[in-house]
Design a protein around this motif. Structure first.
Motif: not given
Length: 648
Positions: A135-142, A162-175, A190-196
């Motif tokens: 069940g690995s995934g992406y959580l809001v932590t703060r 993320w804007n209709g894109v599955p979040i794991a794929r959006q992380v790849e695009l940012c990466a 990629g994860v880090q750049s999602l929100t800052v």
């Protein structure tokens, strides 16, 4: 101190965040570079990448890129434009940034001019990745204080789209968009750049708002539309453009440093308040209770506490950054914290640490090992410009930037065809061994893919000196193996009137427009010990043991990670070697886990005794004079296991 403690939050932070500008408003006022200024930026980037960049051969081979040719082509295109008909400024910034990102090196950056410099674009929440289990995934932590969260949204919320894109794929695009030296580092970025996103070194978001798909606490699927906001980041801790030891010994991931400062501003503003106050009002001298934080004189650098795990009670010290102007004071505070944690073992946690002062990172190693520390050496790329710089500073009387050791080999390189200079450490050997071991319990180093630069160097030294196992939350560290200098510092080095009279009249460095800057990996790092000579760049430090972060790690203060560290610590041997001067030439020595202690006075052997656990009284052949160094070496089955240095 928890993320939700607001007792020391400065009043100005909530006001600043409330006044943050929408991204569209900020971008509407950006864009003031002339065509001539754009050409200067590209020409200066060409100087740095072609003549200073230590990793150019490696990057060209490893990633099949040619950043030098891309810069030349950009200059050609600019030559065909006019002030009245030139590309939009955002396109110029995007192209120059993409060229720098192509080498996947977080040391080597195009730093955008005003108004981007010093600004961050952010969303009012933080997202992190957990990798354990199916069940690995992406959580809001703060979430940012005073954020009006919709129903079911908060720490523990599962992000799905993320804007209709599955979040794991959006992380790849940012990466793919942002630099990272290996797959683990790219994913982490990629994860880090999602929100800052620090706007000085990141492209601004393409979208003005984000539609976030999430599963709420009640299991219902919902969407949140949230605009990007822009505000001023906290200021940098070190002036990297100054002619100083701190600037010359920089080993820093600028993106990571900007993000860490933004995280303090957005999510732990109480730490900012403590820093503004010069630290907590009172520092304890008593060991902390279980799970309680030990007040630190440097709250933005350290978090220390005692934790009870399934395998026992241990110390946990988090080091957030090495970016200090005072390496000696940094080590002094670390040693003070070591004295307040249990002797049973230490989980030393450097996750997310983007580096800083290389001396600070390597000075720390001696406190944890009985061995003599050999700092990781560095080398210049052999080019005529690097030779000119080293020649001017081969005998620097101020010793702020002493390049003497590298000069002879660079001067010889054209004759023998060597691609690099000889290797010498940046960190002085005497400083790396000045105080010796201070903690005798077992140590586990905890790393992740955001460990970079001076932290990569620290992790490499930890592993190369066999201090303890490395427990990695990712498959590699960030793999930033270099010393980084700014364009302004390089320019200063050829403008200084001393030690060579007068500035270099043929200096290729020109002033940069609009507050822009450039950074370059100037000296590459290689390993010592079993991996002697291996470059650190792109390879990083591979952990000895891998830990996959869990949901509970993200939501319950790293509980599973610390339990894993506790298992490793419990299996390691524990030693003790304390000494107190007695009357005359006597020493009272307290040991555990050792069978022999040798004593050296002013570097000369004075005694050797067999010991058992407990107190032993030693009588030296002479009573040392005041101030004399007395070094004790403790052995177990013939192997050096602990040392202690004291002054009479």
């Amino acid at each position: 101190m928890t993320d939700h403690d607001t007792s020391t939050t400065p009043a100005w932070i909530p006001k600043q965040l409330a006044a943050a500008a929408p991204l569209s408003d900020f971008l509407a006022g950006a864009g003031v570079l002339t065509l001539a200024e754009r050409k200067v930026l590209v020409q200066q980037a060409l100087v740095l990448l072609e003549q200073n960049y230590a990793h150019l051969p490696l990057k060209t081979a490893m990633y099949a890129v040619n950043p030098v040719q891309r810069l030349r082509l950009l200059l050609v295109r600019l030559g065909r434009q006019s002030d009245a008909a030139m590309d939009p400024e955002w396109r110029f910034h995007a192209e120059l940034s993409a060229i720098f990102h192509s080498v996947r090196d977080l040391h080597t950056n195009y730093v955008l001019p005003r108004p981007f410099a010093g600004k961050i674009a952010y969303l009012p929440f933080q997202i992190e990745h957990y990798a354990a289990g199916p069940g690995s995934g992406y959580l809001v932590t703060r979430t940012v204080r005073d954020f009006a969260a919709p129903p079911g949204f908060g720490p523990g919320t599962e992000v799905t789209h993320w804007n209709g894109v599955p979040i794991a794929r959006q992380v790849e695009l940012c990466a793919d968009r942002f630099a990272g030296s290996n797959p683990a580092a790219r994913h982490s970025r990629g994860v880090q750049s999602l929100t800052v996103r620090p706007l000085a070194v990141h492209r601004a978001p393409d979208e003005e708002w984000v539609v976030l798909g999430y599963t709420g606490a009640d299991g219902a699927a919902r969407e949140l539309r949230e605009p990007w906001r822009v505000t001023e980041n906290l200021p940098a801790l070190v002036d990297a453009d100054a002619l100083s030891e701190a600037a010359a010994a920089q080993g820093l991931d600028l993106v990571g440093d900007e993000v860490n400062r933004a995280t303090k501003l957005l999510h732990v503003p109480q730490v900012v308040g403590l820093e503004e106050a010069g630290g907590p009002a009172e520092l304890t001298t008593e060991p902390a209770l279980d799970a309680a934080d030990i007040p630190s004189a440097m709250p933005g650098f350290f978090r220390a506490r005692t934790v009870t795990t399934a395998s026992g009670t241990f110390g946990h010290i988090r080091i957030f950054t090495f970016n200090t102007t005072d390496p000696g004071g940094f080590v002094t505070e670390f040693v003070r914290l070591l004295g307040l944690i249990p002797r049973t073992g230490l989980a030393l946690d450097v996750r997310g640490n983007g580096g800083g002062h290389i001396h600070a990172s390597e000075f720390l190693l001696q406190t944890l090992t009985p061995r003599q520390v050999v700092p990781e050496p560095v080398q210049f790329l052999s080019t005529p410009l690097n030779l000119r710089i080293c020649r001017r500073h081969a005998a620097n009387p101020t010793r702020e930037i002493d390049l003497g050791p590298w000069f002879p080999s660079l001067e010889q390189s054209p004759e023998i065809g060597s691609a690099f200079s000889a290797t010498f450490p940046i960190t002085p050997q005497e400083g790396a061994n000045a105080i010796g071991q201070q903690y005798h319990g077992p140590v586990v180093l905890v790393t992740d893919a955001r460990c970079y630069s001076a932290t990569d160097i620290f992790a490499a030294g930890f592993q190369d000196h066999g201090i303890g196992p490395v427990l990695g939350a990712d498959d590699n560290t960030g793999a930033g193996g270099a010393n980084v200098w700014t364009h302004e510092l390089l320019k200063l080095l050829l403008e200084l009137p001393a030690p060579v009279p007068g500035p270099d009249p043929e200096s290729p460095y020109r002033p940069l427009p609009g507050g822009a800057n450039l950074r370059v990996a100037i000296r590459r790092t290689v390993r010592v010990g079993a991996l002697s000579g291996t470059p650190l760049e792109d390879l990083g430090v591979v952990p000895d043991v891998r830990h996959r972060m869990t949901r509970d790690d993200l939501l319950k203060d790293n509980v599973d990670l610390l339990n894993h560290a506790g298992e490793l610590l419990a299996a390691l041997p524990r030693f003790r070697l304390d000494a107190e001067p007695g009357p005359g030439a006597a020493l009272t020595v307290r040991t555990a886990g050792l069978d022999r202690v040798d004593v050296f006075v002013a570097g000369r052997p004075r005694a050797s005794v067999d010991v058992v656990d407990g107190d032993t009284t030693l009588t030296l052949s002479v009573d040392p004079a005041p101030g004399t160094a007395v070094r004790l070496e403790g052995y177990r089955a013939g192997s050096l296991a602990a040392t202690r240095t004291l002054r009479r």
